[in-house]
Design an enzyme around this catalytic site. Sequence first.
Site, PDB file in Angstrom:
ATOM      1  N   GLY A  56       0.765  -0.949   0.520  1.00 10.78           N
ATOM      2  CA  GLY A  56       0.384   0.071  -0.071  1.00 10.78           C
ATOM      3  C   GLY A  56       1.364   1.327  -0.226  1.00 10.78           C
ATOM      4  O   GLY A  56       1.524   1.483   0.756  1.00 10.78           O
ATOM      5  N   SER A  57       0.380   2.407  -0.758  1.00 19.40           N
ATOM      6  CA  SER A  57       1.310   3.459  -0.496  1.00 19.40           C
ATOM      7  C   SER A  57       1.008   4.385   1.304  1.00 19.40           C
ATOM      8  O   SER A  57      -0.264   3.773   1.757  1.00 19.40           O
ATOM      9  CB  SER A  57       0.337   5.064  -1.435  1.00 19.40           C
ATOM     10  N   HIS A 223      -0.303   0.542   9.940  1.00 23.95           N
ATOM     11  CA  HIS A 223      -1.936   0.721   9.473  1.00 23.95           C
ATOM     12  C   HIS A 223      -2.833   1.143  10.329  1.00 23.95           C
ATOM     13  O   HIS A 223      -3.877   1.435  10.134  1.00 23.95           O
ATOM     14  CB  HIS A 223      -1.989  -0.071   8.636  1.00 23.95           C
ATOM     15  N   GLY A 414      11.007  42.867  23.207  1.00 27.22           N
ATOM     16  CA  GLY A 414      10.680  42.939  24.340  1.00 27.22           C
ATOM     17  C   GLY A 414      11.941  42.554  25.403  1.00 27.22           C
ATOM     18  O   GLY A 414      11.725  42.162  26.619  1.00 27.22           O
ATOM     19  N   ASP A 415      12.823  42.233  24.670  1.00 21.92           N
ATOM     20  CA  ASP A 415      14.296  41.665  24.929  1.00 21.92           C
ATOM     21  C   ASP A 415      15.102  41.810  25.313  1.00 21.92           C
ATOM     22  O   ASP A 415      16.317  41.317  26.328  1.00 21.92           O
ATOM     23  CB  ASP A 415      14.329  39.525  24.375  1.00 21.92           C
ATOM     24  N   THR A 460      20.778  38.517  18.320  1.00 16.99           N
ATOM     25  CA  THR A 460      21.189  39.151  17.082  1.00 16.99           C
ATOM     26  C   THR A 460      22.874  40.427  17.464  1.00 16.99           C
ATOM     27  O   THR A 460      23.633  40.429  17.439  1.00 16.99           O
ATOM     28  CB  THR A 460      20.646  40.285  16.305  1.00 16.99           C
ATOM     29  N   ASP A 572      15.931  53.392  19.083  1.00 14.10           N
ATOM     30  CA  ASP A 572      15.881  52.374  18.769  1.00 14.10           C
ATOM     31  C   ASP A 572      15.858  52.019  19.822  1.00 14.10           C
ATOM     32  O   ASP A 572      17.305  52.220  20.421  1.00 14.10           O
ATOM     33  CB  ASP A 572      16.754  52.068  17.333  1.00 14.10           C
ATOM     34  N   GLY A 574      18.174  49.277  21.091  1.00 15.46           N
ATOM     35  CA  GLY A 574      19.963  48.693  21.177  1.00 15.46           C
ATOM     36  C   GLY A 574      20.310  49.834  21.071  1.00 15.46           C
ATOM     37  O   GLY A 574      21.639  50.126  21.760  1.00 15.46           O
TER      38      GLY A 574
END
Length: 589
Positions: A56-57, A223, A414-415, A460, A572, A574
């Site tokens: 069977g497939s 099956h 938020g981190d 990042t 910004d 950062g």
Amino acid sequence: MQTKHFFSDPNHLVLTALHSLTLTNPSLAFDPENKIIFRRPDATTKSKVAIVSGGGSGHEPAFAGYVGKGLLDASAAGTIFASPAAEQVRKAAIDCVDNEKGVLIIPMNYTGDVLNFGMAAEKARAAGIKTEFFAINDDVGVGKKKGGKVGRRGIGGGILILKIVGALAEAGGSLEEVYNAARLANANLASVGSSLEHVHIPGRAIQDDSVPEGEIEVGMGIHNEPGSHRVKATLPELVKTMLLQILDHNDPDRAYLTHKPGDEFVLLINNLGAVSTLELSAITDEVYRQLERDHSIKPIRVIQGTFLTSLNGLGFSISLLKLADTGLGAGKSFLELLDAPAEAVGWSAPIHASTWARRTDAPVELKKTKLAEENPSNLKLDPAVLKNVLGAGLKRVIDAEPLVTRYDTIVGDGDCGVGLKRGAEAILSLLQDPSSKITDDVVNAVNRIVTVVENTMDGTSGAIYAIFLNALAHGLREQDSDTPAPATADVWSKALSYSIKALGKYTPAQPGDRTLIDALVPFCNTLLETKDVHAAAKAAQNGTEATKSMKASLGRSVYVGSEDEWVGKVPDPGAYGLSEFLTGIAEAV
């Protein structure tokens, strides 16, 4: 249960999936009317025993994915989880392969497959073709009592049998030899699977037969058939149960496989379709550990991958093949036949026999590379000054964390503030720790700080700071001399200029993109021009202020929030955090 599919028509799905094999393996041909994949005739290939399988497939890459040189010659496919018809198998065995040397028809042991493949075998014999039939049965998930006259089901370990008989036929084995090898391998093979969930067949109504949350079906068939029982267990507990079902020859209901000290085994870990490679790899590790620890078995081969699936089944199977003497001489042992090359897209055991022969558990001696911080420099700065200046900047960053976090909650995720604070606290701890022994060697001090940043700051911004500081250390060392010399503003400015250029190799961020670069670049450029840290810090403040009206080109701000909430109001995060650090440094000088 996963019930979403890209295809709603199961018949179209099966046909297109089969056709794809001719795209990925140019040695194959496809008979769409009969759903047969077979090897193209090749005048350069010697006549050999033909190996025909199928089923069977829904079990891909089985069985059509094993058609190719060194494995199967043809495979007939049924609809999903249903045996192909006897006429399909007959055409595969009689019309699609070179059967001059005979044909072995070898399905898995399921009632529909046995009947239809068996009928095709009888038709082939009636046509005057030397034919042998064997139904693979390796599953010990269901015991002898429950299996009754039907016997064991065929599951993942059966692919090892297909590989053995395919390689033996390719090597010139006779039909009798190939048939006997299949029987011998099956007698020395045991498998069991487990799954967290049943599967849904595309195009069919959804059945409410899910495995309850927190439970595992031990011995589930391919099956959706039930296994021996359901358990709530950790992976180590589950693996222990599965290995006992395979290896406990004191269990009268499952003593299919006996073993004694010195026996050699091949281990196959098979993905039922939906287990991530990450988890499957960890499962392999756990199985190997328990085999060695609890059963004194160290498999001579370990094969892991997706070989026989149950659509997207959230489970795996364990198979152990005990190596037995085939009596066929050199080049035709079970191990050599498994190692033999095969051009079939479904067979994924790429490690060469010579690599296995060099296998060793000896520890690897890693070369001792001298760390950058272990290479002294003659660039000097009073460590008390360094600690005071950097400490002032770091404390300012820590104090600014709530505001940076608020800004980043509006325009990011938020981190940012927490990440900056974590890094600043770690560097401050290094500077304040008497045992850290920060000296007047500036390059050494920067390299010590780099290590802290790499270990405490992620994401990042952490990567950017780590790259920048590594480049800064190199920029300083480039200005080292043979005699002690002070690390002046000129020295720092040139090193910072080098760092900016180095950073540009790894990020496309430029001033104006609303990132920390809008504070960093003005600081470094101004310091290079004026050698005045106060003017440089002011330039960083101005750059940060300018980010309030910038459209984000890079970073999370591109995707998060509405610009109406922050344009002209929020800098910004950062850039602001870095500007606070640079301002703190300037104030301490």
